[in-house]
Scaffold this motif. Structure first.
Motif, PDB file in Angstrom:
ATOM      1  N   HIS A  13       0.831  -1.215   0.000  1.00  0.00           N
ATOM      2  CA  HIS A  13       0.000   0.000   0.000  1.00  0.00           C
ATOM      3  C   HIS A  13       0.864   1.262   0.000  1.00  0.00           C
ATOM      4  O   HIS A  13       0.424   2.320  -0.472  1.00  0.00           O
ATOM      5  CB  HIS A  13      -0.903  -0.008   1.234  1.00  0.00           C
ATOM      6  CG  HIS A  13      -1.745   1.222   1.379  1.00  0.00           C
ATOM      7  ND1 HIS A  13      -2.782   1.533   0.522  1.00  0.00           N
ATOM      8  CD2 HIS A  13      -1.696   2.250   2.287  1.00  0.00           C
ATOM      9  CE1 HIS A  13      -3.341   2.678   0.902  1.00  0.00           C
ATOM     10  NE2 HIS A  13      -2.700   3.128   1.965  1.00  0.00           N
ATOM     11  N   GLU A  27       2.770   6.810  -0.102  1.00  0.00           N
ATOM     12  CA  GLU A  27       2.349   7.115   1.267  1.00  0.00           C
ATOM     13  C   GLU A  27       2.993   6.109   2.224  1.00  0.00           C
ATOM     14  O   GLU A  27       3.704   5.198   1.783  1.00  0.00           O
ATOM     15  CB  GLU A  27       0.828   7.159   1.404  1.00  0.00           C
ATOM     16  CG  GLU A  27       0.098   5.921   0.969  1.00  0.00           C
ATOM     17  CD  GLU A  27      -1.433   6.085   1.097  1.00  0.00           C
ATOM     18  OE1 GLU A  27      -1.885   6.790   1.996  1.00  0.00           O
ATOM     19  OE2 GLU A  27      -2.148   5.483   0.297  1.00  0.00           O
ATOM     20  N   ASN A  84       1.207   4.827   5.265  1.00  0.00           N
ATOM     21  CA  ASN A  84       0.254   4.568   6.360  1.00  0.00           C
ATOM     22  C   ASN A  84      -0.446   3.206   6.280  1.00  0.00           C
ATOM     23  O   ASN A  84      -1.507   3.036   6.883  1.00  0.00           O
ATOM     24  CB  ASN A  84      -0.779   5.705   6.445  1.00  0.00           C
ATOM     25  CG  ASN A  84      -1.690   5.747   5.236  1.00  0.00           C
ATOM     26  OD1 ASN A  84      -1.580   4.923   4.314  1.00  0.00           O
ATOM     27  ND2 ASN A  84      -2.584   6.708   5.220  1.00  0.00           N
ATOM     28  N   HIS A 142      -3.950   1.643   8.420  1.00  0.00           N
ATOM     29  CA  HIS A 142      -5.172   0.997   7.929  1.00  0.00           C
ATOM     30  C   HIS A 142      -5.420  -0.307   8.697  1.00  0.00           C
ATOM     31  O   HIS A 142      -6.551  -0.629   9.054  1.00  0.00           O
ATOM     32  CB  HIS A 142      -5.046   0.661   6.443  1.00  0.00           C
ATOM     33  CG  HIS A 142      -5.051   1.855   5.531  1.00  0.00           C
ATOM     34  ND1 HIS A 142      -6.210   2.425   5.055  1.00  0.00           N
ATOM     35  CD2 HIS A 142      -4.036   2.569   4.997  1.00  0.00           C
ATOM     36  CE1 HIS A 142      -5.896   3.445   4.258  1.00  0.00           C
ATOM     37  NE2 HIS A 142      -4.583   3.552   4.202  1.00  0.00           N
TER      38      HIS A 142
HETATM   39 ZN    ZN Z   1      -3.311   4.788   2.985  1.00  0.00          ZN
END
Ligand code: ZN
Length: 138
Positions: A81, A85, A87, A91
């Motif tokens: 993911h 990014e 993060n 999630h």
């Molecule tokens: Zn994300």
């Protein structure tokens, strides 16, 4: 039937943090005038949670360690993911800590268990994010 809606805003200065939002949900309940019904409280972001548990700092520290074992933030390159990014772990932390809670309203009060408190769980902070409070009843 009465219906009430409010967005609560949070800006956690760190990447992660837990905030006891029970007093703010109680304020919403008072504003709503609902005496018998339900309150739904949910994070409006996919990297934050709303959950119910104990307001005890040791437990919150334990959550932090447990979540970091399950989905460590570093190295960020371990997650697919994380293209543009960083993060992906947030999630996953949100998934396990949950999106929302529903609490009964009885005689105008939040009908919580003895040690139950409502928390906002932030997993990708340092920006403004919202929690929805929806109250329905009579
Ligand atoms: Zn994300």
């Amino acid at each position: 039937m009465k219906s009430y809606r409010k967005e609560l805003w949070f800006e956690v200065p760190a990447r992660r943090g837990f905030i006891n939002i029970t007093p703010r949900v109680r304020e919403c309940l008072e504003d709503s005038g609902v005496r018998e019904g339900l309150v739904l409280c949910n994070a409006m972001h996919i990297t934050a949670s709303v959950f119910i548990n104990d307001d005890e700092s040791g437990l919150h520290h334990d959550y932090e360690r447990w979540l970091e074992k399950l989905a460590p933030h570093e190295p960020v390159s371990q997650y697919r993911h994380n293209v543009g990014e960083d993060n992906a772990d947030a999630h996953m932390k949100r998934q396990i800590m949950g999106r929302e809670v529903v609490v009964a309203i009885t005689e105008g009060q939040l009908d919580l268990g003895t040690w139950e408190q409502i928390f906002y769980g932030e997993f990708d902070g340092r920006r403004k994010k919202r929690v929805l409070v929806k109250i329905i009843g009579e």
